[in-house]
Design a protein around this motif. Structure first.
Motif, PDB file in Angstrom:
ATOM      1  N   PRO A 113      -0.701  23.641  68.226  1.00  0.00           N
ATOM      2  CA  PRO A 113       0.392  23.869  69.177  1.00  0.00           C
ATOM      3  C   PRO A 113       0.239  25.197  69.917  1.00  0.00           C
ATOM      4  N   CYS A 114       0.875  25.270  71.075  1.00  0.00           N
ATOM      5  CA  CYS A 114       0.906  26.548  71.792  1.00  0.00           C
ATOM      6  C   CYS A 114       1.522  27.587  70.867  1.00  0.00           C
ATOM      7  N   ALA A 115       2.707  27.264  70.319  1.00  0.00           N
ATOM      8  CA  ALA A 115       3.440  28.229  69.491  1.00  0.00           C
ATOM      9  C   ALA A 115       3.833  27.608  68.152  1.00  0.00           C
ATOM     10  N   LEU A 161      -7.775  25.572  63.716  1.00  0.00           N
ATOM     11  CA  LEU A 161      -6.375  25.399  64.145  1.00  0.00           C
ATOM     12  C   LEU A 161      -5.980  26.568  65.045  1.00  0.00           C
ATOM     13  N   ARG A 162      -5.345  26.258  66.163  1.00  0.00           N
ATOM     14  CA  ARG A 162      -4.805  27.302  67.032  1.00  0.00           C
ATOM     15  C   ARG A 162      -3.289  27.285  66.944  1.00  0.00           C
ATOM     16  N   ALA A 163      -2.639  28.449  67.107  1.00  0.00           N
ATOM     17  CA  ALA A 163      -1.172  28.512  67.130  1.00  0.00           C
ATOM     18  C   ALA A 163      -0.772  29.955  67.415  1.00  0.00           C
ATOM     19  N   TYR A 165       3.075  35.480  68.561  1.00  0.00           N
ATOM     20  CA  TYR A 165       3.567  36.514  69.488  1.00  0.00           C
ATOM     21  C   TYR A 165       3.203  35.959  70.854  1.00  0.00           C
ATOM     22  N   LYS A 166       4.184  35.409  71.554  1.00  0.00           N
ATOM     23  CA  LYS A 166       3.879  34.689  72.778  1.00  0.00           C
ATOM     24  C   LYS A 166       4.089  35.559  74.012  1.00  0.00           C
ATOM     25  N   PRO A 167       3.057  35.691  74.852  1.00  0.00           N
ATOM     26  CA  PRO A 167       3.203  36.476  76.080  1.00  0.00           C
ATOM     27  C   PRO A 167       3.839  35.624  77.177  1.00  0.00           C
ATOM     28  N   SER A 215      -6.108  23.001  78.644  1.00  0.00           N
ATOM     29  CA  SER A 215      -4.648  22.892  78.596  1.00  0.00           C
ATOM     30  C   SER A 215      -4.022  23.887  79.571  1.00  0.00           C
ATOM     31  N   HIS A 216      -4.349  25.193  79.400  1.00  0.00           N
ATOM     32  CA  HIS A 216      -3.834  26.190  80.343  1.00  0.00           C
ATOM     33  C   HIS A 216      -4.527  26.072  81.701  1.00  0.00           C
ATOM     34  N   GLY A 217      -5.753  25.556  81.686  1.00  0.00           N
ATOM     35  CA  GLY A 217      -6.513  25.423  82.937  1.00  0.00           C
ATOM     36  C   GLY A 217      -5.886  24.450  83.905  1.00  0.00           C
ATOM     37  N   ILE A 223      -7.617  23.184  72.691  1.00  0.00           N
ATOM     38  CA  ILE A 223      -6.697  22.204  73.278  1.00  0.00           C
ATOM     39  C   ILE A 223      -5.340  22.272  72.581  1.00  0.00           C
ATOM     40  N   GLU A 224      -4.272  22.271  73.388  1.00  0.00           N
ATOM     41  CA  GLU A 224      -2.923  22.307  72.804  1.00  0.00           C
ATOM     42  C   GLU A 224      -2.448  20.897  72.436  1.00  0.00           C
ATOM     43  N   VAL A 225      -1.958  20.801  71.179  1.00  0.00           N
ATOM     44  CA  VAL A 225      -1.460  19.520  70.653  1.00  0.00           C
ATOM     45  C   VAL A 225      -0.107  19.801  70.001  1.00  0.00           C
ATOM     46  N   SER A 232       7.201  25.786  73.847  1.00  0.00           N
ATOM     47  CA  SER A 232       6.359  26.370  74.895  1.00  0.00           C
ATOM     48  C   SER A 232       5.187  25.446  75.227  1.00  0.00           C
ATOM     49  N   ASP A 233       4.912  25.333  76.509  1.00  0.00           N
ATOM     50  CA  ASP A 233       3.769  24.571  77.034  1.00  0.00           C
ATOM     51  C   ASP A 233       3.748  23.083  76.656  1.00  0.00           C
ATOM     52  N   GLY A 234       4.930  22.480  76.522  1.00  0.00           N
ATOM     53  CA  GLY A 234       5.004  21.039  76.260  1.00  0.00           C
ATOM     54  C   GLY A 234       4.283  20.191  77.312  1.00  0.00           C
ATOM     55  N   PRO A 235       4.494  20.475  78.614  1.00  0.00           N
ATOM     56  CA  PRO A 235       3.903  19.596  79.637  1.00  0.00           C
ATOM     57  C   PRO A 235       2.376  19.496  79.574  1.00  0.00           C
ATOM     58  N   GLN A 236       1.730  20.502  78.965  1.00  0.00           N
ATOM     59  CA  GLN A 236       0.263  20.448  78.903  1.00  0.00           C
ATOM     60  C   GLN A 236      -0.245  20.072  77.504  1.00  0.00           C
ATOM     61  N   SER A 237       0.689  19.760  76.596  1.00  0.00           N
ATOM     62  CA  SER A 237       0.280  19.470  75.216  1.00  0.00           C
ATOM     63  C   SER A 237       0.026  17.986  75.016  1.00  0.00           C
TER      64      SER A 237
HETATM   65 MN    MN Z   1       0.094  27.878  75.566  1.00  0.00          MN
END
Ligand code: MN
Ligand code: PEP
Length: 336
Positions: A100-102, A124-126, A129-131, A270-272, A296-298, A307-312
């Motif tokens: 997930p993004c966060a 795993l990404r997550a 501390y979200k900018p 995802s952010h791209g 990749i965000e899942v 955060s970042d649901g539309p690209q997940s």
């Molecule tokens: Mn994100």
């Protein structure tokens, strides 16, 4: 110019620094690649590489024409391999990082981790501390999230990457994560770059949304000059005049960074793109462009993501994508 010393003898190093100073150039000492290396920048050096090669204690001199030196492929012709608990970036394998993004809760992270691992993700990404662009958006679970990340990493036995946003947090992050992510907005936070260099932890260095390729490689040069050569570059899209996508994924940068630098280069589609429907096509295009990995965000329920649901991607769509990417990797003589 890069001067590689064959023995880190104080007297020999001092002589090289003195001779550089005589030419009006400052030498910088770096301990990396298991060597003492002196780096210097300046046109005057072009005529003097043979002279430096003859000095006592000098193993080899490289005259490098680009402003970035230690990250340059002129210095290190083979692609560097960055290994994280058995996962190699820069080899024939194409590791996929997902998550997930966060971090929103233990359950959300655990469920995502189990799903992406089952599909074939190896890291795993997550973020915790979200900018965020707006101070009113979800800022992450911060310290609590870091503890959740550490617990889930152990529970599912997966290495983890998370973004560190502040030099004061680097020490805490080093205990909790396997890779320190430098986010796009912090690519030129030089205090942070120096601190992650000092940590010696593998670093995922995202390209700034408005940074040139040269600025990106010079940011990597800060980390390597600070003694940490375990760097993975990540293209995540740049800001252009096009508003239909969140960013413009610059695949030129992927192919070019691999020509200019020996560091592995991965892509964040995802952010791209900012849109989940475009993640698959651009992930495939990234492999074709030579990417050494993907991030990749899942999310288990993208519509409810903080955060970042539309690209997940949903776990189901991630599973479909990774199978398609496996076939493509085979065609490219690589492996997922
Ligand atoms: Mn994100
Ligand atoms: C992220 O990975 O969630 C993130 C914030 O990425 P970037 O720094 O590329 O915007």
């Amino acid at each position: 110019m890069i001067i590689v010393m064959d023995a880190p003898a104080v007297q020999e190093v001092k002589q090289v620094l003195d001779e550089l100073q005589y030419l009006g150039v400052e030498g910088h000492i770096t301990e990396c690649f298991n060597r003492t290396i002196i780096t210097a920048d300046g046109d005057v050096l072009q005529k003097n590489d043979k002279h430096f090669e003859g000095l006592p204690g000098v193993e080899k001199v490289y005259f490098i024409t680009t402003p970035f030196k230690l990250v340059s492929r002129q210095f290190h012709s083979d692609t560097s391999i960055v290994s994280i608990r058995g996962v190699d970036f820069g080899s024939r394998a194409i590791p996929v990082i997902a998550g997930p993004c966060a971090i929103e809760s233990y359950e959300q992270l655990y469920d995502t981790a189990v799903a992406v691992k089952k599909a074939g993700a190896c890291i795993l990404r997550a973020g915790t501390y979200k900018p965020r662009t707006s101070p009113y958006s979800f800022q992450g679970l911060e310290r609590e999230g870091l503890a959740i990340l550490q617990a889930v990493s152990r529970q599912v036995d997966m290495p983890v990457v998370s973004e560190v946003t502040d030099p004061r947090l680097v020490e805490n992050f080093c205990e909790a994560v396997d890779i320190l992510q430098i986010g796009a907005r912090n690519m030129q936070n030089f205090a942070l770059l120096k601190e992650v260099a000092h940590s010696k932890k593998p670093v995922l260095l995202k390209r700034g949304p408005a940074s040139t390729i040269e600025e990106w490689l010079l940011a990597a040069e800060y980390i390597i000059a600070g003694g940490n050569s375990q760097i993975i570059l990540c293209e995540r899209g740049i800001r252009t005049f096009e508003p239909y996508t969140r960013n413009t994924l610059d695949l030129n940068a992927v192919a070019l960074a691999k020509v200019l630098s020996h560091l592995p280069v991965i892509v964040d589609p995802s952010h791209g793109t900012g849109q989940w429907r475009l993640v698959g096509p651009m992930a495939k295009a990234s492999l074709a462009a030579g990417a050494d990995g993907l991030i990749i965000e899942v999310h288990p329920s993208p519509a409810e993501a903080l955060s970042d649901g539309p690209q997940s991607l949903t776990p189901e769509n991630f599973d479909i994508l990774i199978n398609e990417l496996r076939s493509l990797a085979n065609v490219l003589h690589r492996q997922i």
